[in-house]
Design a protein around this motif. Structure first.
Motif, PDB file in Angstrom:
ATOM      1  N   ASN A 157       4.885  -2.954  -0.277  1.00 57.63           N
ATOM      2  CA  ASN A 157       3.939  -2.684   0.810  1.00 57.63           C
ATOM      3  C   ASN A 157       4.608  -1.965   1.977  1.00 57.63           C
ATOM      4  O   ASN A 157       4.047  -1.037   2.572  1.00 57.63           O
ATOM      5  CB  ASN A 157       3.307  -3.990   1.295  1.00 57.63           C
ATOM      6  CG  ASN A 157       2.264  -4.531   0.335  1.00 57.63           C
ATOM      7  OD1 ASN A 157       1.812  -3.828  -0.573  1.00 57.63           O
ATOM      8  ND2 ASN A 157       1.882  -5.781   0.514  1.00 57.63           N
ATOM      9  N   SER A 165      -1.956  -1.337   2.186  1.00 61.16           N
ATOM     10  CA  SER A 165      -0.740  -0.921   2.888  1.00 61.16           C
ATOM     11  C   SER A 165      -0.694   0.590   3.052  1.00 61.16           C
ATOM     12  O   SER A 165      -0.256   1.105   4.089  1.00 61.16           O
ATOM     13  CB  SER A 165       0.504  -1.399   2.117  1.00 61.16           C
ATOM     14  OG  SER A 165       0.526  -2.800   2.017  1.00 61.16           O
ATOM     15  N   PRO A 215      -1.006  -3.402  -1.965  1.00 56.83           N
ATOM     16  CA  PRO A 215      -0.434  -2.050  -1.851  1.00 56.83           C
ATOM     17  C   PRO A 215      -1.451  -0.994  -1.426  1.00 56.83           C
ATOM     18  O   PRO A 215      -1.126  -0.113  -0.620  1.00 56.83           O
ATOM     19  CB  PRO A 215       0.095  -1.791  -3.267  1.00 56.83           C
ATOM     20  CG  PRO A 215       0.466  -3.156  -3.770  1.00 56.83           C
ATOM     21  CD  PRO A 215      -0.607  -4.051  -3.229  1.00 56.83           C
TER      22      PRO A 215
END
Length: 513
Positions: free
Chosen positions: A326, A377, A374
């Motif tokens: 991330n 992020s 992710p």
């Protein structure tokens, strides 16, 4: 944070397998024969007949022995992990020094490097003397920690964990199953980071000793107080369930607010603004140094964020791995979007904006690095890259001279990253055993509950740091003076403050260059 139940399940599974293997070997007829051969006849004859048989040793419980050994191994693994990550965060001082010196002029290079070097020494002293105890001392729901001791000498039986046998006055960080001094070291390097942030915004015009004095005040009575609210289970953590995984508010915004007040009170550098408030660019002297510094910081952030898990043994490192991915995604997307934004707004892909974009993405993901996915992020990083470019330009036009963009990187994106916990937290973690966690974010069905908590935290920390840092700057100004004289600023702080030159004997500028 640590998944206690996962840790316990993993530990008992390991003990069961090892115990079964041990007992199977012990039951084998030939087991141990090589190691316990029959005594030689001569030795047997020499033994006195009347000698009483040795008293049998108490049997060892193999399960208890394996439990103790497994616990030691887990603590050892976690301790190594946290210490190495802390060393990476310490190494970030090199990155800050390189970025700041590269973005500023050659005549101030020694001064900048010296500030970034001594600041950690000053922070070490202040945080050890009182900062740690104010931050993590007992005081659930309170405004300040109280360990009843100084120099981190309060009662503590770490690595015992929270409700599983911990006894001491630093219970707010007893969720971490590592020794006390391991916790202290990791938190110390974070405190040093907050102080280093300030250096960039006051560069090229502040008196050396005045900066040292402010750094000491920051890590003794400003950073630890807000740190207690956030990480010491103080007012914000206990009353509002405010969450900041690795320091968007606790570290970066604190440093950013202090940097903002310092830059305003100091005033802009000579030549920064022309007639009518026209903004004049003051180029840095070494973009190679800035490049190296940014890469060092990107690398160090893999200790800053993943290390904040304080554990890899409990879940086999899956939490730390997610945080690392991330963190990297956010930095990468912010690097790209900051470059594109600068290209659009400035007409060229300004390299300084690219570097600051990367740092903005690293800051922006710090609060929610474990709480989000992710994909989220990447979104957080993309927004961070745009924000930092727009913010740098806006702050310049407001008359606040920030030579390296520290306010835009750390304060603006620290606020953005803190809000992201209330927006992008993917699941409700508030009922997690021992550690707790944030509620689900607005975009994941959690409503505005967590977002409101984050807004309250941003406001409280901002108000406290603005007031206390302003008082600190003004007191230092009255006692020591804050800004160097006009002649010294024009000549450069290297000679005026230190009597040194970073590039002695080099011709830095020639006619026509």
């Amino acid at each position: 944070m640590t998944d206690c139940m996962g840790f316990v399940r993993m530990r008992w599974a390991l003990m069961t397998v090892l115990a079964a293997s041990f007992m199977a070997l012990a039951a084998s007829p030939g087991w141990g024969q090589d190691a316990a051969a029959e005594p030689a006849p001569a030795a047997a004859e020499a033994a006195p007949a009347e000698a009483a048989p040795a008293e049998a040793a108490a049997p060892v419980d193999p399960i208890a022995a394996l439990t103790a050994q497994t616990t030691k191994l887990a603590v050892g693994i976690d301790t190594i992990w946290v210490m190495v990550c802390g060393m990476l965060v310490f190494f970030m001082n090199l990155g800050f020094g390189c970025v700041e010196s590269g973005f500023c002029r050659a005549k101030n290079c020694v001064n900048i490097l010296s500030k970034n070097f001594i600041v950690f020494a000053v922070c070490t002293l202040g945080y050890w003397l009182i900062g740690w105890d104010l931050m993590f001392g007992a005081g659930d729901g309170e405004l300040i920690g109280n360990s009843g001791a100084f120099m981190a000498q309060g009662a503590d039986n770490s690595p015992a964990q929270a409700t599983l046998g911990y006894e001491g006055v630093y219970g707010s960080i007893a969720w971490a199953t590592v020794p006390l001094w391991c916790k202290f070291f990791f938190q110390l390097v974070f405190a040093g980071t907050a102080a280093t942030i300030v250096s960039g915004s006051v560069a090229e015009r502040i008196k050396y000793h005045s900066f040292i004095a402010f750094s000491f005040i920051l890590v003794t009575v400003i950073y630890p107080v807000t740190g207690h609210w956030v990480w010491g289970f103080g007012y914000l953590g206990a009353k509002w369930n405010f969450w900041d995984f690795a320091g968007c508010t606790a570290v970066h915004s604190v440093g950013g607010w202090a940097a903002l007040t310092g830059a305003i009170i100091l005033g802009p550098r000579l030549g920064k603004y022309g007639p009518g408030g026209k903004v004049n660019a003051i180029p840095g002297h070494n973009m190679m140094a800035a490049f190296i510094g940014c890469l060092v910081l990107w690398f160090g952030w893999f200790g800053f964020n993943p290390g904040s898990t304080f554990s890899i043994a409990a879940d086999g490192g899956s939490m730390a791995a997610l945080v690392a991915v991330n963190t990297n995604l956010s930095a990468a997307l912010a690097t790209i979007t900051s470059t594109i934004t600068a290209w659009i707004l400035l007409g060229k892909p300004d390299y300084g904006m690219t570097l600051n974009g990367c740092l903005a993405g690293l800051v922006g993901i710090t609060a929610s690095a474990y709480f989000t996915s992710p994909m989220c992020s990447a979104i957080i990083g993309a927004v961070s890259g745009v924000l930092v470019v727009v913010s740098v330009m806006a702050i310049d036009r407001l008359g606040v001279d920030d030579p390296v963009g520290a306010i835009s990187v750390h304060l603006v994106n620290g606020i953005w990253g803190t809000l992201c916990v209330g927006l992008f937290t993917t699941t409700d973690l508030s009922a997690t055993a021992i550690t707790g966690g944030p509620a689900a974010g607005l975009f994941f069905g959690g409503g505005t509950k967590q977002l409101i908590a984050q807004l309250v935290g941003i406001g409280m920390v901002g108000a406290y740091v603005l007031i206390t840092s302003t008082i600190a700057w003004l007191v230092i100004k009255a006692v020591f003076g804050l800004r160097v004289g006009k002649e010294e600023e024009l000549e450069g702080l290297d000679l005026g403050e230190h009597g040194n030159e970073a590039y002695h004997g080099f011709v830095m500028q020639t006619e026509g260059h």
